[in-house]
Design a protein around this motif. Structure first.
Motif, short mmCIF file in Angstrom:
data_model
loop_
_atom_site.label_atom_id
_atom_site.label_comp_id
_atom_site.label_asym_id
_atom_site.label_seq_id
_atom_site.Cartn_x
_atom_site.Cartn_y
_atom_site.Cartn_z
N ASP A 82 0.83 -1.21 0.00
CA ASP A 82 0.00 0.00 0.00
C ASP A 82 0.86 1.26 0.00
N HIS A 83 2.15 1.12 0.32
CA HIS A 83 3.05 2.28 0.31
C HIS A 83 4.13 2.19 -0.76
N SER A 84 4.49 0.97 -1.13
CA SER A 84 5.58 0.81 -2.10
C SER A 84 5.05 0.42 -3.48
N GLY A 85 3.74 0.19 -3.58
CA GLY A 85 3.17 -0.38 -4.80
C GLY A 85 3.43 0.43 -6.06
N SER A 86 3.68 1.72 -5.90
CA SER A 86 3.95 2.54 -7.09
C SER A 86 5.43 2.66 -7.40
N LEU A 87 6.27 2.07 -6.55
CA LEU A 87 7.72 2.20 -6.78
C LEU A 87 8.17 1.62 -8.12
N LEU A 109 12.13 -5.09 -0.82
CA LEU A 109 11.71 -4.54 -2.12
C LEU A 109 12.14 -5.45 -3.26
N LYS A 110 13.39 -5.94 -3.16
CA LYS A 110 13.89 -6.85 -4.21
C LYS A 110 13.05 -8.12 -4.24
N ALA A 111 12.74 -8.63 -3.05
CA ALA A 111 12.02 -9.91 -2.98
C ALA A 111 10.56 -9.76 -3.41
N ILE A 112 9.95 -8.65 -3.04
CA ILE A 112 8.52 -8.45 -3.37
C ILE A 112 8.36 -8.21 -4.87
N TYR A 113 9.21 -7.34 -5.41
CA TYR A 113 9.00 -6.92 -6.81
C TYR A 113 9.90 -7.65 -7.80
N LYS A 114 10.77 -8.53 -7.27
CA LYS A 114 11.62 -9.35 -8.14
C LYS A 114 12.40 -8.49 -9.13
N GLU A 116 15.66 -5.07 -9.20
CA GLU A 116 16.57 -4.17 -8.49
C GLU A 116 15.98 -2.76 -8.45
N PHE A 117 16.30 -2.02 -7.40
CA PHE A 117 15.95 -0.60 -7.33
C PHE A 117 17.22 0.18 -7.03
N ASN A 118 17.18 1.47 -7.32
CA ASN A 118 18.35 2.33 -7.07
C ASN A 118 18.33 2.77 -5.60
N THR A 119 18.58 1.82 -4.71
CA THR A 119 18.41 2.10 -3.28
C THR A 119 19.69 2.59 -2.61
#
Ligand SMILES: Cc1cc2nc3c(=O)[nH]c(=O)nc-3n(C[C@H](O)[C@H](O)[C@H](O)COP(=O)(O)O)c2cc1C
Length: 371
Positions: A82-87, A109-114, A116-119
């Motif tokens: 509900d907070h990261s869904g738009s990432l 984040l990596k595990a949920i969205y499978k 990489e992000f620029n974290t």
């Protein structure tokens, strides 16, 4: 929802979900909001995002203020969808934007969205300077996920508290005092009972970690912002976190097939009322299990009853018992009751959970066929 200017350079840009009624199994009778905040400075920062279906609303709200492509930093206080869904969508749009989050959030984040992000991983008390503003990170593990974090905007004394101090309510009102005290604390308590209750120790740690902060506004990730009831909410959170309850309040939660267990529930309620206890009878045919939990939040006594069905309690009562077992209220006085025909397992099964929760358990009330 359109964007809302909180103060010069600081906007609320999240979404209102008027229609949602069940939120991961929890009843939200007044809907909810997914709050995100935009802070303009030399570097432009977005705090949290919204649930994926609302991403266009988030982008439209930001676009009322700036071109979303100008966002330099995203602070991701919590990875729950509900907070990261738009990432993922924002990461496509803004590939160079840095996402600040805890180490646990980075893994999640990596595990949920499978992907990489620029974290950039942040540590407790670490700060981020965006020009004239300083953001201080206050990780709050297990309030209510391992990754959870709040962020303090030093110059404005704003605490972006994420799920702490949240309330599930969709409203045109933006601030606690606009809802009024009764509605605000009803929604805040309901939220605490159903989301935060198992994490009392972690809540107390968060209170301690933020004790020295001068806070002018709390900006949570759900519901309205707190400006008038901050001190009272902190007191309430401390009480809820230590299971401080009303010694004269009870809930009697039950279901029935043919009415006998309801008769028993009524008679237990009458007995307790006769000794000055304020009792709320909750039929699980009429009320959701999360309503029952919210009513237990400040009640000392809880009686739970079920007839025996096929050597078990009724599924509705099992749902409540399982839910309460996970939310782990403490320091209650419990009573199990039930009506049965021949083997009568239900009341004992309920009592076993009351014992597991270390309640002070009153003698079982179990009758054959009727009272
Ligand atoms: C489908 C069904 C299954 C039942 N299974 C059991 C059982 O396994 N053990 C038992 O003691 N009673 C069993 N009973 C009897 C009920 O527990 C009994 O009728 C009880 O009085 C119902 O309480 P209520 O009026 O609150 O629904 C069963 C009743 C029904 C209708």
């Amino acid at each position: 929802m359109a964007s809302y200017k909180i103060r010069d350079n600081i906007y609320s840009v999240g979404a209102v979900d008027w229609d949602i009624r069940i939120f991961h199994g929890y009843e939200v009778p007044r809907g909810t909001t997914y709050n995100a905040y935009l802070i303009l400075d030399e570097k432009i920062t977005l705090i949290d995002t919204v649930k994926a279906p609302f991403v266009d609303e988030l982008i439209a709200n930001i676009s009322e203020i700036i071109d979303p492509k100008k966002i330099d930093y995203i602070i991701s206080n919590h990875t729950e969808p509900d907070h990261s869904g738009s990432l993922p969508r924002l990461a496509e749009l803004l590939p160079d934007t840095k996402i600040f989050c805890t180490a646990a959030a980075d893994r999640e984040l990596k595990a949920i969205y499978k992907r990489e992000f620029n974290t950039t991983i942040v540590k407790p008390s670490e700060t981020l300077n965006t020009g004239k503003y300083t953001f201080r990170f206050v990780p709050m593990p297990m309030v209510h996920w391992p990754d959870s974090m709040s962020t303090y905007l030093v110059e404005e004394k704003f605490l972006f508290s994420n799920d702490a101090f949240g309330q599930h309510i969709a409203s045109n009102e933006k601030f606690d005092d606009e809802l009024g005290r009764d509605l605000f604390f009803e929604r805040a308590g309901d939220y605490y009972a159903n989301i935060v209750l198992p994490f009392g120790k972690q809540v107390l740690k968060l209170m301690n970690d933020t004790k020295g902060l001068d806070i002018s506004l709390i900006c949570p990730s759900h519901g309205v912002m707190l400006r008038s009831y901050i001190a009272d909410t902190v007191v309430k959170y401390s009480e809820w976190a230590t299971d401080k309850v009303d010694e004269k309040r009870a809930v009697v939660v039950y279901d029935t097939m043919w009415g006998a267990t309801k008769k028993l529930a009524d008679s237990i309620a009458e007995e307790w009322r006769a000794v000055g206890i304020d009792v709320e009878l909750i039929s699980l045919k009429e009320k959701h299990i999360s309503y029952a939990m919210s009513r237990l939040l400040e009640a000392k006594y809880i009686a739970v009853g079920s007839p025996t069905l096929n050597r078990n309690m009724l599924p509705s009562v099992a749902a409540f018992i399982t839910y309460m077992r996970g939310l782990r209220p403490q320091k209650r006085i419990g009573l199990a009751f039930g009506i049965y025909g021949w083997s009568g397992e239900a009341a004992g099964q309920i009592e076993a959970v009351l014992n597991e929760l270390k309640f002070e358990v009153l003698p079982l009330r179990r009758y054959m066929w009727n009272i």
